[in-house]
Design an enzyme around this catalytic site. Structure first.
Site, PDB file in Angstrom:
ATOM      1  N   ASN A 208      33.121  28.670  45.484  1.00  0.00           N
ATOM      2  CA  ASN A 208      31.836  29.008  44.848  1.00  0.00           C
ATOM      3  C   ASN A 208      31.312  27.829  44.041  1.00  0.00           C
ATOM      4  OD1 ASN A 208      32.894  29.234  42.037  1.00  0.00           O
ATOM      5  ND2 ASN A 208      34.119  30.848  42.985  1.00  0.00           N
ATOM      6  N   ASP A 277      36.693  36.883  44.737  1.00  0.00           N
ATOM      7  CA  ASP A 277      37.048  38.306  44.808  1.00  0.00           C
ATOM      8  C   ASP A 277      37.731  38.640  46.137  1.00  0.00           C
ATOM      9  OD1 ASP A 277      36.016  38.862  42.324  1.00  0.00           O
ATOM     10  OD2 ASP A 277      34.002  39.298  43.083  1.00  0.00           O
ATOM     11  N   PHE A 321      34.693  36.486  31.236  1.00  0.00           N
ATOM     12  CA  PHE A 321      33.329  36.023  31.467  1.00  0.00           C
ATOM     13  C   PHE A 321      32.713  36.939  32.520  1.00  0.00           C
ATOM     14  CE2 PHE A 321      32.021  31.865  29.652  1.00  0.00           C
ATOM     15  CZ  PHE A 321      33.083  31.721  28.775  1.00  0.00           C
ATOM     16  N   LYS A 339      38.178  46.095  32.269  1.00  0.00           N
ATOM     17  CA  LYS A 339      39.227  45.076  32.258  1.00  0.00           C
ATOM     18  C   LYS A 339      39.988  45.025  30.928  1.00  0.00           C
ATOM     19  CE  LYS A 339      36.730  42.465  35.742  1.00  0.00           C
ATOM     20  NZ  LYS A 339      36.730  41.268  36.558  1.00  0.00           N
TER      21      LYS A 339
HETATM   22  N1  CTP Z   1      38.168  37.624  37.412  1.00  0.00           N
HETATM   23  C1  CTP Z   1      39.514  37.493  37.602  1.00  0.00           C
HETATM   24  N2  CTP Z   1      40.060  37.677  38.839  1.00  0.00           N
HETATM   25  C2  CTP Z   1      39.274  37.992  39.884  1.00  0.00           C
HETATM   26  C3  CTP Z   1      37.881  38.128  39.705  1.00  0.00           C
HETATM   27  C4  CTP Z   1      37.348  37.939  38.443  1.00  0.00           C
HETATM   28  O1  CTP Z   1      40.246  37.194  36.647  1.00  0.00           O
HETATM   29  N3  CTP Z   1      39.838  38.163  41.077  1.00  0.00           N
HETATM   30  C5  CTP Z   1      37.639  37.416  36.054  1.00  0.00           C
HETATM   31  C6  CTP Z   1      36.763  36.221  35.887  1.00  0.00           C
HETATM   32  O2  CTP Z   1      37.517  35.085  35.526  1.00  0.00           O
HETATM   33  C7  CTP Z   1      35.835  36.644  34.752  1.00  0.00           C
HETATM   34  C8  CTP Z   1      35.725  38.128  34.928  1.00  0.00           C
HETATM   35  O3  CTP Z   1      36.841  38.530  35.743  1.00  0.00           O
HETATM   36  O4  CTP Z   1      36.410  36.420  33.499  1.00  0.00           O
HETATM   37  C9  CTP Z   1      34.463  38.630  35.573  1.00  0.00           C
HETATM   38  O5  CTP Z   1      34.233  37.973  36.783  1.00  0.00           O
HETATM   39  P1  CTP Z   1      32.989  38.401  37.693  1.00  0.00           P
HETATM   40  O6  CTP Z   1      33.035  37.658  38.990  1.00  0.00           O
HETATM   41  O7  CTP Z   1      31.713  38.327  36.874  1.00  0.00           O
HETATM   42  O8  CTP Z   1      33.262  39.949  37.891  1.00  0.00           O
HETATM   43  P2  CTP Z   1      33.960  40.788  38.985  1.00  0.00           P
HETATM   44  O9  CTP Z   1      34.949  41.663  38.316  1.00  0.00           O
HETATM   45  O10 CTP Z   1      34.457  39.960  40.109  1.00  0.00           O
HETATM   46  O11 CTP Z   1      32.778  41.735  39.426  1.00  0.00           O
HETATM   47  P3  CTP Z   1      31.479  41.411  40.349  1.00  0.00           P
HETATM   48  O12 CTP Z   1      31.837  40.188  41.156  1.00  0.00           O
HETATM   49  O13 CTP Z   1      31.325  42.644  41.109  1.00  0.00           O
HETATM   50  O14 CTP Z   1      30.368  41.196  39.368  1.00  0.00           O
END
Ligand code: CTP
Length: 396
Positions: A208, A277, A321, A339
Site C-alpha cells: 500500500n 488486511d 491508527f 480493538k
Molecule cells: N491493523 C493491524 N493489523 C491488521 C490491520 C490493521 O494491526 N491486520 C492496525 C493498524 O496498524 C491500525 C489499525 O489496525 O493501527 C487500523 O487499521 P485500518 O486499516 O484503518 O483498519 P482495519 O481494522 O483494517 O479496518 P478497515 O480496513 O476496514 O478500515
C-alpha cells in the site's frame, strides 16, 4: 524551537568550517542566541566577520583577549551556555578534548563546561578510522559528550567515505532535540511503521501507499523524550532514525511475531503501520507465468495485530491508527472499541494533501473514555510530539 537558548558553537579548522556558517544562520533563525568560538585554524577557512555578522555576537578566539574585566571570557561563556556544539570537530580538537589539553579558547572553555556538549566530527575518512581518533571519540563518549555520526559521501580531500559534516538542517534538529523535556525517560515504546508487503511470488507483492513518515516521526519524538524506542517497520520512504532499535520486516505475519515477542516489556505500543488486511492464499516459490485470460488471486485474511494486542494487553498503553475515507468519527470509535485500544488516531486519507506520503497530517485523537480532540494540520514531526504528550498523560 530554540527560543532564548544560549548555544556556544565551537568551530575548528577543517574545510567543513564553511558549513558552520549555515548552521549559525539556521540556529539564529530558530531563535537561539549563538556565540561562536573559533580556533586559529578555523580562521584560515572562514573569517571572523562572517560568523560575527551571522550570529550578531562578538567572536571568541583568543583566550587572553578580555573585553570585560569583571569576567573571564572563557569561563563566563560556558557558564552562560545551555549547550556547546563543536562543529566541525577536527581530529586534532577531538584529541585535545579527550586528553584534557587546554591550549586555546575552545579547549580551555570546554574543560570548564558543566553544560551538555555535542561533538560533530568531520575529517578525512582515514583520519576518522585511525585507531587514535576512534579511541578519542570513545573517550569523549565516556565523558557524556554526544557524538554525531559523520555522514558518508564525497570528501573535500577526494576520498569517498565517512567524515562529512551532516547538513545544517540535520544538526539543528539534533540540537533542538536536546531541549525536548524527557517525559518518557526509561519508558519502552514500540512503534510500527510503513506498509507491509505480502508476496505473490518472488518478484511480485501486494502492498500500500504508506510512506512510514508518521511512524518514523513518532519514533524520533519518543527517542527525543528519552524513551527506549523499538521501531518495527516495513519498507520506508524515509531513513531509519538513529538512536532507535529498528527491526525491518516484510509481511504482516512477520510484524505480528516481532511485536508479540516484545510486547510484554513495553510501556506504550503505537501501531501506525498500514498492515495488509489480506494476503495471497498461495505464495508461489517460482515466478508465476503469464496465463492467457483473466487471473484470479485468492486472498485470505491476515491477523489483526492491533486487535490481538488489545486482547493481550496488561499494563501497556495501546494506540491504534485508523485510515478512513468516509464517516471518520463513526468508524474510528467502532475501531477503538473493537480493538480495545486506549487511543485511536484517525486520519482522513481521502484528503490528498495530508496523510499517506505527505509531510503534514491532521488527525482526530479518540480516547477510550469517549472524548476526542482535533489536532490541526501540522508537520508530522510536530504532530508526533503533540500525540506523545497525550499518550504520556494516559500512562498507567
Ligand atoms: N491493523 C493491524 N493489523 C491488521 C490491520 C490493521 O494491526 N491486520 C492496525 C493498524 O496498524 C491500525 C489499525 O489496525 O493501527 C487500523 O487499521 P485500518 O486499516 O484503518 O483498519 P482495519 O481494522 O483494517 O479496518 P478497515 O480496513 O476496514 O478500515
Amino acid at each position: 524551537m530554540l527560543n532564548d537558548r544560549n548555544i556556544l558553537l565551537c568551530v575548528s579548522g577543517g574545510i567543513a568550517a564553511y558549513k558552520a556558517c549555515a548552521l549559525t544562520s539556521k540556529l539564529v533563525q530558530a531563535g537561539a542566541n549563538v556565540r561562536v568560538a573559533m580556533t586559529a585554524s578555523a580562521e584560515q577557512f572562514v573569517g571572523k566577520a562572517t560568523f560575527q555578522a551571522l550570529s550578531r555576537n562578538p567572536i571568541y578566539s583568543d583566550v587572553f583577549e578580555e573585553h570585560d574585566p569583571t569576567k573571564i571570557a572563557h569561563i563566563d561563556v560556558v557558564d552562560t551556555s545551555d549547550l556547546i556544539v563543536v562543529a566541525p570537530a577536527t581530529a586534532n580538537i577531538i584529541a585535545k578534548l579527550a586528553n584534557g589539553i587546554a591550549d586555546d579558547f575552545i579547549t580551555t572553555s570546554i574543560l570548564a563546561a558543566k553544560c551538555p556538549v555535542i561533538v560533530s566530527p568531520a575529517m578525512n575518512v582515514n583520519m576518522l578510522e585511525h585507531p587514535a581518533t576512534r579511541r578519542n571519540i570513545e573517550t569523549l563518549k565516556s565523558y557524556g559528550y554526544q557524538i554525531i555520526e559523520p555522514g558518508v559521501g564525497n570528501l573535500a580531500c577526494g576520498w569517498i567515505g565517512g567524515g562529512r559534516l551532516p547538513e545544517s538542517e540535520d544538526l539543528v534538529r539534533i540540537i533542538a532535540s536536546q531541549f525536548v523535556p524527557k517525559h518518557l525517560l526509561e519508558k519502552h515504546v514500540l512503534i510500527t511503521a510503513g506498509p507491509t508487503v505480502e508476496r505473490i511470488d518472488p518478484v511480485r507483492f501486494l502492498s500500500n501507499d504508506s510512506s512510514g513518515k508518521m511512524g518514523v516521526a513518532l519514533a524520533e519524538a519518543a527517542r527525543d523524550m528519552g524513551a527506549n524506542v523499538t521501531l518495527v517497520h516495513g519498507p520506508l520512504q524515509v531513513p531509519v532514525p538513529d538512536g532507535v532499535t529498528a527491526i525491518a520486516v516484510e509481511s504482516g505475519q512477520q510484524m505480528l511475531e516481532t511485536v508479540l515477542e516484545r510486547f510484554a516489556t513495553q510501556d506504550i505500543v503505537i501501531k501506525s503501520a498500514a498492515v495488509a488486511d489480506y494476503r495471497p492464499k498461495t505464495v508461489h516459490t517460482e515466478k508465476h507465468k503469464k496465463v492467457h485470460g483473466p487471473l484470479t488471486i485468492e486472498l485470505e485474511e491476515t491477523t489483526d495485530i492491533l486487535k490481538e494486542l488489545g486482547t493481550k494487553k496488561t499494563h501497556q498503553l495501546l494506540v491504534g491508527f485508523a485510515a478512513e475515507t468516509e464517516q471518520l468519527e463513526d468508524h474510528a470509535r467502532a475501531k477503538l472499541e473493537r480493538k480495545n485500544v486506549d487511543f485511536l488516531v484517525a486520519n482522513d486519507v481521502s484528503k490528498r494533501d495530508i496523510g499517506f506520503r505527505s509531510d503534514d497530517n491532521e488527525v482526530v485523537l479518540f480516547r477510550a473514555d469517549g472524548s476526542s480532540v482535533r489536532l490541526p494540520r501540522q508537520s508530522k514531526q510536530r504532530l508526533a510530539h503533540e500525540l506523545l504528550a497525550y499518550f504520556k498523560e494516559g500512562l498507567r
